[in-house]
Enzyme design. Structure first.
Site, PDB file in Angstrom:
ATOM      1  N   LYS A  14       0.995  -1.205  -0.051  1.00 56.80           N
ATOM      2  CA  LYS A  14      -0.123  -0.100   0.109  1.00 56.80           C
ATOM      3  C   LYS A  14       0.919   1.193  -0.171  1.00 56.80           C
ATOM      4  CE  LYS A  14      -1.846   0.392   3.896  1.00 56.80           C
ATOM      5  NZ  LYS A  14      -2.370   1.068   4.892  1.00 56.80           N
ATOM      6  N   ARG A  89     -10.930   4.748   9.730  1.00 59.76           N
ATOM      7  CA  ARG A  89     -10.906   3.434  10.204  1.00 59.76           C
ATOM      8  C   ARG A  89     -12.228   2.769  10.601  1.00 59.76           C
ATOM      9  NH1 ARG A  89      -5.486   2.645  13.309  1.00 59.76           N
ATOM     10  NH2 ARG A  89      -6.513   2.609  15.108  1.00 59.76           N
ATOM     11  N   ARG A 123       9.694 -11.400   6.646  1.00 64.13           N
ATOM     12  CA  ARG A 123      10.313 -10.257   6.971  1.00 64.13           C
ATOM     13  C   ARG A 123      11.584 -10.418   8.160  1.00 64.13           C
ATOM     14  NH1 ARG A 123       6.245  -5.381   7.077  1.00 64.13           N
ATOM     15  NH2 ARG A 123       5.593  -6.424   9.029  1.00 64.13           N
ATOM     16  N   ARG A 156      10.604  -9.240  13.378  1.00 59.62           N
ATOM     17  CA  ARG A 156      10.077  -8.371  14.153  1.00 59.62           C
ATOM     18  C   ARG A 156       9.225  -8.788  15.398  1.00 59.62           C
ATOM     19  NH1 ARG A 156       9.887  -3.290  11.603  1.00 59.62           N
ATOM     20  NH2 ARG A 156      11.047  -3.584   9.688  1.00 59.62           N
ATOM     21  N   ARG A 167      -4.249  -9.525  13.799  1.00 60.25           N
ATOM     22  CA  ARG A 167      -4.310  -8.016  12.808  1.00 60.25           C
ATOM     23  C   ARG A 167      -5.281  -8.243  11.682  1.00 60.25           C
ATOM     24  NH1 ARG A 167       1.543  -7.872  13.979  1.00 60.25           N
ATOM     25  NH2 ARG A 167       1.801  -8.137  11.859  1.00 60.25           N
TER      26      ARG A 167
END
Ligand SMILES: [Zn+2]
Length: 214
Positions: A14, A89, A123, A156, A167
């Protein structure tokens, strides 16, 4: 003036697409995530508030996000328009935003959850210098070792499968009603976010019927 909203789950690219669109038309990229990160980095009052919230394992409230976005838009430095990322949101914010700003289009980047998992869980971050790696797209030369400083690569702390699943669930639950409002009132283009970034951008370009470059 061009005003767009860009939506997409984490890992959908994004931010990259928002930047490409901004570069092309001289738009201002208003990223809620970037604003928060900047405030945390420079130890502002807002940064401290965000840090406390995140440390408590909570999400930054929709009200705080709304006030940050309103302050940012009130700077009126967006002479040619903006691409907003990370807002609205919830339904109330979407209604308010649509009444206040004449939005030209909404780009919704679609990425299957399995692909989000594959991307996010690949990642890595250098524990010494903070450089980002990706085991799919940007592998280190030597396994688990930073090419630049030789530091150990780590995940992370919020990139573990369980946290990501939470999430994703939260994202879908919150985004669906917002998209529904946009679909009723505005022009929404749903774009497949699995191809390479320049193909995705070309598709956004085509679907928003943007003028040819040059
Ligand atoms: Zn390093």
């Amino acid at each position: 003036m061009r005003k767009y909203v860009i939506m997409g789950v984490q890992g959908s690219g994004k931010g990259t697409q928002a930047k490409l669109l901004c570069d092309r038309f001289d738009l201002v990229h208003i990223s809620v995530g970037d604003i928060f990160r900047w405030n945390v980095q420079f130890h502002t009052k807002l940064g401290a508030q965000v840090k406390r919230t995140v440390a408590a394992g909570e999400l930054v409230s929709d009200e705080l996000v709304a006030s940050v976005v309103q302050d940012r838009l009130a700077e009126h430095d967006w002479n040619y328009g903006f691409v907003i990322d990370g807002f609205p949101r919830n339904e109330r914010q979407a209604e308010f935003f649509l009444e206040s700003y004449d939005i030209d289009g909404v780009v919704n980047l679609l990425l299957p959850d399995e692909e989000v998992e594959r991307r996010v869980l690949s990642r890595r971050l250098c524990s010494q210098c903070g450089l980002d790696y990706n085991l799919i797209a940007h592998r280190p030369r030597q396994e688990d070792t930073c090419d630049v400083c030789g530091g150990a690569l780590v995940m992370r702390s919020d990139d573990h499968p369980e946290a990501l699943a939470n999430r994703l669930r939260d994202y879908h639950a919150k985004t669906k009603p917002v998209i529904d409002i946009f679909e009723r009132k505005e022009f929404v283009v749903h774009i497949d976010a699995t191809p390479p970034k320049h193909e995705i951008f070309a598709e956004i370009y085509r679907r928003l019927e943007l003028p040819p470059p040059g």
